[in-house]
Design a protein around this motif. Structure first.
Motif, PDB file in Angstrom:
ATOM      1  N   ARG A  82      -2.615   3.816   0.588  1.00  0.00           N
ATOM      2  CA  ARG A  82      -3.166   2.560   1.129  1.00  0.00           C
ATOM      3  C   ARG A  82      -4.573   2.386   0.579  1.00  0.00           C
ATOM      4  O   ARG A  82      -5.253   3.367   0.288  1.00  0.00           O
ATOM      5  CB  ARG A  82      -3.228   2.599   2.663  1.00  0.00           C
ATOM      6  N   SER A  83      -5.003   1.139   0.450  1.00  0.00           N
ATOM      7  CA  SER A  83      -6.349   0.893  -0.059  1.00  0.00           C
ATOM      8  C   SER A  83      -7.384   1.281   0.990  1.00  0.00           C
ATOM      9  O   SER A  83      -7.099   1.266   2.200  1.00  0.00           O
ATOM     10  CB  SER A  83      -6.522  -0.581  -0.438  1.00  0.00           C
ATOM     11  N   VAL A  84      -8.589   1.617   0.523  1.00  0.00           N
ATOM     12  CA  VAL A  84      -9.673   1.966   1.443  1.00  0.00           C
ATOM     13  C   VAL A  84      -9.979   0.795   2.362  1.00  0.00           C
ATOM     14  O   VAL A  84     -10.198   0.962   3.573  1.00  0.00           O
ATOM     15  CB  VAL A  84     -10.935   2.386   0.654  1.00  0.00           C
ATOM     16  N   ILE A 111      -7.480   0.607   5.124  1.00  0.00           N
ATOM     17  CA  ILE A 111      -7.709   1.683   6.100  1.00  0.00           C
ATOM     18  C   ILE A 111      -8.863   1.319   7.021  1.00  0.00           C
ATOM     19  O   ILE A 111      -8.788   1.498   8.241  1.00  0.00           O
ATOM     20  CB  ILE A 111      -8.000   3.018   5.372  1.00  0.00           C
ATOM     21  N   SER A 170      -6.979   7.730   1.200  1.00  0.00           N
ATOM     22  CA  SER A 170      -6.337   6.530   0.665  1.00  0.00           C
ATOM     23  C   SER A 170      -5.231   6.896  -0.315  1.00  0.00           C
ATOM     24  O   SER A 170      -4.127   6.330  -0.281  1.00  0.00           O
ATOM     25  CB  SER A 170      -7.395   5.652  -0.016  1.00  0.00           C
TER      26      SER A 170
END
Length: 321
Positions: free
Chosen positions: A131-133, A136, A126
């Motif tokens: 990018r946020s978990v 994802i 991440s």
């Protein structure tokens, strides 16, 4: 200090070849590869248990190196982190087995450690891609649903069913995201449980140092676990979506644990009635093919609290699990 045998070059080369081959099958044949994926860490785990941590890590890294070379040629380099996490179970499980006794502790601690590893890998990825978990995970689920639809088309599923599946795909993806925690916990638990039992099968009668799990056909959950089922059921009737989602997550995990107890009961009666191995294998294959049998076996495990199918009438413990 861990007690290990002398380093065996033949076993090292054979284990590396088998591990690399299993990894390649997972990539090249996704349908068959799913089964091989579940057992891919087993050669590493067996070698690590027999030879020790350092030789086990060396075998794992060599397998990953060979895989990376193939991936560079075939264009699958982006899949390498997945295999790093997958194969690391082969190091982690023997390390836990050397420190605990009992099937519950062995599987439970391995699951916690492996979930922590997955969480760390997700967090690292991440941060790397900014990018946020959650984003994802959502992207991965959407991609998996699309891949499944393409696979169904490939195997010749009727067009009408394909269209129905496409229409319901967004709802399926949303359900998977909401209940991802339970699916992850049950998936990792099954994965670890399978590899622990595989390692036990390969070591039983050959290695007296392997932990004695006792008679697993007599294994059962502690009776107090049923309160999680009751609490989860109560949460699901609360007129609040968050409570319902949380309740179903807990219920999925609890019923999965009772599924394992149900399988122990099935094994107990198979052995008691001296059922041939090919019929046992057929029954387990039917469980995989017909999901309602999973529900039935889970129910058997749950109601064993009151019915006591095996007539044991004694509490389970780590030393007899």
């Amino acid at each position: 200090m861990e007690a290990v045998r002398n380093f065996n070059v033949r076993e090292f080369i054979l284990g590396t070849a088998i591990t690399t081959s299993l990894f390649l099958v997972v990539v090249l044949s996704p349908v068959v590869g799913f089964v091989f994926c579940l057992l891919a860490p087993l050669p590493i785990a067996l070698f690590t248990w027999r030879m020790g941590r350092v030789p086990g890590i060396a075998m794992f890294l060599l397998s990953i190196g060979l895989l990376a070379a193939v991936f560079k040629i075939g264009g699958f380099v982006e899949s390498l982190p997945f295999f790093l996490v997958l194969g690391s179970a082969g190091i982690l499980i023997p390390e836990v087995l050397r420190r605990v006794q009992g099937i519950e502790a062995a599987v439970g601690l391995s699951v916690v450690a492996y979930l922590a590893l997955i969480g760390a890998a997700l967090l690292g990825y991440s941060l790397a891609v900014d990018r946020s978990v959650a984003d994802i995970v959502r992207s991965y689920v959407d991609e998996s649903v699309r891949y499944s639809l393409a696979l169904y088309e490939e195997i010749g599923l009727p067009r009408e069913q394909i269209e129905q599946l496409k229409e319901s795909a967004p709802e399926v993806a949303a359900w998977v995201v909401h209940h991802g925690p339970a699916l992850l916990v049950t998936g990792v638990t099954f994965f670890v449980w399978l590899n622990v039992l595989g390692l036990r099968l390969l070591s039983q009668g050959r290695d007296p140092a392997f932990p004695d799990f006792g008679d697993l056909a007599c294994w059962k959950m502690p009776d107090w676990v049923v309160w999680f089922v009751i609490a989860a059921g109560a949460a699901m009737i609360v007129p609040e979506e968050a409570a319902q989602v949380a309740g179903l997550n807990v219920l999925i995990v609890a019923l999965f644990l009772y599924l394992l107890q149900g399988l122990s009961i099935v094994q107990f009666f198979f052995r008691q009635k001296n059922i041939p191995r090919y019929l046992r294998a057929l029954f387990y294959a039917l469980i995989v093919l017909y999901q309602y049998l999973l529900v039935f076996v889970s129910a058997v495990g749950l109601f064993d609290i009151w019915v006591d199918f095996r007539k044991m009438n004694r509490p389970a413990s780590d030393t007899t699990a």
